[in-house]
Design an enzyme around this catalytic site. Structure first.
Site, PDB file in Angstrom:
ATOM      1  N   TYR A  92       0.919  -1.111   0.181  1.00 56.80           N
ATOM      2  CA  TYR A  92       0.273  -0.085  -0.006  1.00 56.80           C
ATOM      3  C   TYR A  92       1.020   1.353   0.041  1.00 56.80           C
ATOM      4  O   TYR A  92       1.455   1.365   1.051  1.00 56.80           O
ATOM      5  CB  TYR A  92      -0.946  -0.002   1.211  1.00 56.80           C
ATOM      6  CG  TYR A  92      -2.130  -0.672   1.766  1.00 56.80           C
ATOM      7  CD1 TYR A  92      -3.220  -0.857  -0.213  1.00 56.80           C
ATOM      8  CD2 TYR A  92      -1.988  -2.203   1.897  1.00 56.80           C
ATOM      9  CE1 TYR A  92      -4.015  -1.909   0.241  1.00 56.80           C
ATOM     10  CE2 TYR A  92      -2.828  -3.482   2.169  1.00 56.80           C
ATOM     11  CZ  TYR A  92      -4.166  -2.747   1.196  1.00 56.80           C
ATOM     12  OH  TYR A  92      -4.855  -3.653   1.261  1.00 56.80           O
ATOM     13  N   HIS A  94      -0.596   4.844  -1.179  1.00 54.92           N
ATOM     14  CA  HIS A  94      -1.011   5.948  -1.246  1.00 54.92           C
ATOM     15  C   HIS A  94      -0.505   7.218  -1.251  1.00 54.92           C
ATOM     16  O   HIS A  94      -0.069   8.613  -0.636  1.00 54.92           O
ATOM     17  CB  HIS A  94      -1.832   5.744   0.786  1.00 54.92           C
ATOM     18  CG  HIS A  94      -2.873   4.683   0.729  1.00 54.92           C
ATOM     19  ND1 HIS A  94      -3.532   4.909  -0.065  1.00 54.92           N
ATOM     20  CD2 HIS A  94      -2.427   3.664   1.870  1.00 54.92           C
ATOM     21  CE1 HIS A  94      -4.554   3.699   0.651  1.00 54.92           C
ATOM     22  NE2 HIS A  94      -3.603   2.936   1.271  1.00 54.92           N
ATOM     23  N   SER A 132     -10.742  -2.257   3.567  1.00 52.56           N
ATOM     24  CA  SER A 132     -11.756  -1.842   3.527  1.00 52.56           C
ATOM     25  C   SER A 132     -12.790  -1.939   4.458  1.00 52.56           C
ATOM     26  O   SER A 132     -13.287  -2.069   5.233  1.00 52.56           O
ATOM     27  CB  SER A 132     -11.680  -1.506   2.134  1.00 52.56           C
ATOM     28  OG  SER A 132     -11.382  -0.970   1.463  1.00 52.56           O
ATOM     29  N   ASP A 196     -24.496   8.549  -0.567  1.00 52.60           N
ATOM     30  CA  ASP A 196     -23.268   8.051  -1.826  1.00 52.60           C
ATOM     31  C   ASP A 196     -24.044   9.430  -2.800  1.00 52.60           C
ATOM     32  O   ASP A 196     -24.853   9.181  -2.409  1.00 52.60           O
ATOM     33  CB  ASP A 196     -22.860   6.892  -1.537  1.00 52.60           C
ATOM     34  CG  ASP A 196     -22.205   6.871  -2.740  1.00 52.60           C
ATOM     35  OD1 ASP A 196     -20.147   6.649  -2.067  1.00 52.60           O
ATOM     36  OD2 ASP A 196     -22.089   6.909  -4.260  1.00 52.60           O
ATOM     37  N   LEU A 238     -13.851   7.682  -1.354  1.00 51.64           N
ATOM     38  CA  LEU A 238     -12.753   7.269  -1.577  1.00 51.64           C
ATOM     39  C   LEU A 238     -12.814   7.744  -3.173  1.00 51.64           C
ATOM     40  O   LEU A 238     -13.558   7.426  -3.832  1.00 51.64           O
ATOM     41  CB  LEU A 238     -12.314   5.982  -1.859  1.00 51.64           C
ATOM     42  CG  LEU A 238     -11.509   5.101  -2.325  1.00 51.64           C
ATOM     43  CD1 LEU A 238      -9.864   5.097  -2.447  1.00 51.64           C
ATOM     44  CD2 LEU A 238     -11.599   3.560  -2.953  1.00 51.64           C
ATOM     45  N   ILE A 265     -11.865   6.982   7.796  1.00 51.34           N
ATOM     46  CA  ILE A 265     -11.549   6.629   7.334  1.00 51.34           C
ATOM     47  C   ILE A 265     -10.228   6.763   6.302  1.00 51.34           C
ATOM     48  O   ILE A 265      -9.155   5.720   5.701  1.00 51.34           O
ATOM     49  CB  ILE A 265     -12.206   4.864   7.437  1.00 51.34           C
ATOM     50  CG1 ILE A 265     -12.995   4.655   8.063  1.00 51.34           C
ATOM     51  CG2 ILE A 265     -11.635   3.540   6.579  1.00 51.34           C
ATOM     52  CD1 ILE A 265     -12.260   4.208   9.631  1.00 51.34           C
ATOM     53  N   ILE A 267      -8.321   8.624   5.711  1.00 49.74           N
ATOM     54  CA  ILE A 267      -7.055   9.726   6.642  1.00 49.74           C
ATOM     55  C   ILE A 267      -5.843   9.353   5.827  1.00 49.74           C
ATOM     56  O   ILE A 267      -4.520   9.897   5.215  1.00 49.74           O
ATOM     57  CB  ILE A 267      -6.936   9.778   7.737  1.00 49.74           C
ATOM     58  CG1 ILE A 267      -5.764  10.400   8.485  1.00 49.74           C
ATOM     59  CG2 ILE A 267      -6.919   7.907   7.816  1.00 49.74           C
ATOM     60  CD1 ILE A 267      -5.826  11.756   8.352  1.00 49.74           C
ATOM     61  N   ARG A 277      -6.472  15.034  11.604  1.00 50.97           N
ATOM     62  CA  ARG A 277      -5.155  14.870  10.822  1.00 50.97           C
ATOM     63  C   ARG A 277      -4.642  13.724  11.337  1.00 50.97           C
ATOM     64  O   ARG A 277      -5.789  12.614  12.140  1.00 50.97           O
ATOM     65  CB  ARG A 277      -4.446  16.111  12.046  1.00 50.97           C
ATOM     66  CG  ARG A 277      -4.191  15.945  12.693  1.00 50.97           C
ATOM     67  CD  ARG A 277      -3.386  16.515  13.698  1.00 50.97           C
ATOM     68  NE  ARG A 277      -3.830  17.286  15.407  1.00 50.97           N
ATOM     69  CZ  ARG A 277      -3.342  16.264  15.941  1.00 50.97           C
ATOM     70  NH1 ARG A 277      -2.797  15.235  16.144  1.00 50.97           N
ATOM     71  NH2 ARG A 277      -3.420  16.556  17.064  1.00 50.97           N
ATOM     72  N   VAL A 296      -6.548   7.080  12.664  1.00 49.91           N
ATOM     73  CA  VAL A 296      -5.535   6.562  12.429  1.00 49.91           C
ATOM     74  C   VAL A 296      -5.481   6.476  10.919  1.00 49.91           C
ATOM     75  O   VAL A 296      -6.573   5.664  10.503  1.00 49.91           O
ATOM     76  CB  VAL A 296      -5.739   4.886  13.442  1.00 49.91           C
ATOM     77  CG1 VAL A 296      -4.914   4.053  13.499  1.00 49.91           C
ATOM     78  CG2 VAL A 296      -5.302   5.733  14.929  1.00 49.91           C
TER      79      VAL A 296
END
Length: 370
Positions: A92, A94, A132, A196, A238, A265, A267, A277, A296
């Site tokens: 991962y 990101h 996820s 959504d 996402l 989530i 983040i 943050r 987190v």
């Protein structure tokens, strides 16, 4: 190919990139697997199990010296020195939210494949999906904990009690994270609103849950009204490979109930709440505008045994393909894996990552061939 499995060094990260069964599969294909000593301890997978599956137990330097290195999280600051031109890194990444890592990969000419951008026809993200699902299911129980008074919250029980209204849970985004969060929340008998922009996705949830989850088309007004009445907000927006859009503004946070909780989530892609943050498992929450924020970036690391098996189940066929064919051969054969290539030869190869970094994108096969 020699495949290296280093121990994770990110704070609170207890997962490992391969289970012993994954090692056995690779060795059965004729590959050598080097596992750093203690890499599986946090997932309750001792070195003896890896050795029994055919791995060699080695130092961190030796694991990183492999031609293909598989990890869970992006390289940390202390690991950037291991990057090199002949390394293939599969993890991962990101990169839209990790500019330092992105620039290090480009400067070192490392070929980097990101689990989160491997994308099949129809837009599915098969290597992101299992984490996820775990993160979504955990988000609700995390929120429930911090809503408790001793957790810093309003002192609200998610499911309420006979004669007492339950908590209102607002989930923004109906992808794998959001749907799983909403599913667990309704199972705990909360009042659940799922927002959504995709009506088709909301229609799917309606058909499955038959009214137990209230679905709302997402727009600024709907989000503002939902957030204002929420006890718990779960951010689950996402954009594959790109930075998460800011959906919940600071003004919306100011308008929330005192002692309400936000669990974002998104983040690890920058977050979808303006006031969020990144935090750590050691210090997971902070208060701002009277609202508790949880940010987190590696939530599934809290349940590493489950997460490691779920991750390996999804990643192993792709890891075997890269080990068998090399990144160019594997990416040439599989369009989904081709979308997973983020950097090669000092160039960015994923359009969403390139846009987030403000850099041009090069076609993956061209960069790999070069």
């Amino acid at each position: 190919m020699i495949v290296g499995v280093p121990a994770e060094t990110k704070e609170g990260e207890h997962r490992v990139a391969l289970t012993p069964d994954g090692v056995r599969e690779l060795t059965a294909h004729g590959h050598e697997v080097l596992v750093e000593a203690g890499a599986g301890d946090g997932s309750s997978l001792p070195d003896a199990e890896y050795a029994g599956a055919g791995a060699k137990i080695v130092s961190a330097d030796d694991a990183w010296a492999a031609g293909l290195v598989v990890k869970v999280k992006e390289p940390q600051t202390g690991e950037l020195a291991y990057l090199r031109p002949d390394l293939v890194l599969f993890t991962y990444l990101h990169l839209a939210a990790e500019a330092e890592v992105a620039h290090a990969l480009l400067a070192r000419g490392t070929t980097a494949l990101a689990y989160e951008t491997v994308q099949v026809d129809g837009g599915g993200l098969p290597l992101l999906a299992p984490m996820s699902e775990v993160a979504g299911r955990m988000a609700t129980q995390i929120g429930a904990h911090f809503l408790e008074r001793d957790g810093g919250g309003r002192g609200v029980l998610l499911g309420g009690a006979p004669g007492v209204r339950p908590a209102r849970v607002v989930v923004i985004g109906a992808g794998n994270v959001g749907w799983n969060s909403a599913w667990i929340a309704q199972g705990m008998e909360a009042e659940v609103l799922l927002l959504d922009r995709s009506i088709d996705r909301l229609r799917f949830v309606d058909q499955i849950h038959k009214g137990r989850i209230m679905t709302l088309a997402s727009n600024r007004g709907a989000v503002e009204r939902a957030v204002a009445g929420a006890d718990l907000v779960i951010g689950a927006v996402l954009v594959a490979g790109g930075r998460a859009p800011l959906v919940v503004t600071e003004d919306m946070v100011r308008g929330m109930k005192p002692g309400a909780v936000i669990v974002d989530i998104a983040i690890d892609q920058g977050g979808c709440v303006e006031t969020i943050r990144e935090t750590t498992h050691a210090a997971p929450v902070y208060e701002l505008h009277g609202v508790l924020h949880y940010g987190v970036g590696n939530v599934p690391a809290a349940v590493p045994h489950t997460s490691t098996y779920a991750l390996t189940n999804a990643t192993l066929p792709y890891i075997v393909a890269v080990a068998e064919l090399g990144p160019l051969g594997a990416a040439s054969r599989d369009a989904a894996l081709r979308a997973g290539v983020n950097t090669a030869g000092g160039q960015v190869t994923n359009p969403a990552v390139a846009e987030a970094l403000g850099l041009p994108a090069v076609e993956p096969l061209t960069a790999l061939a070069g």
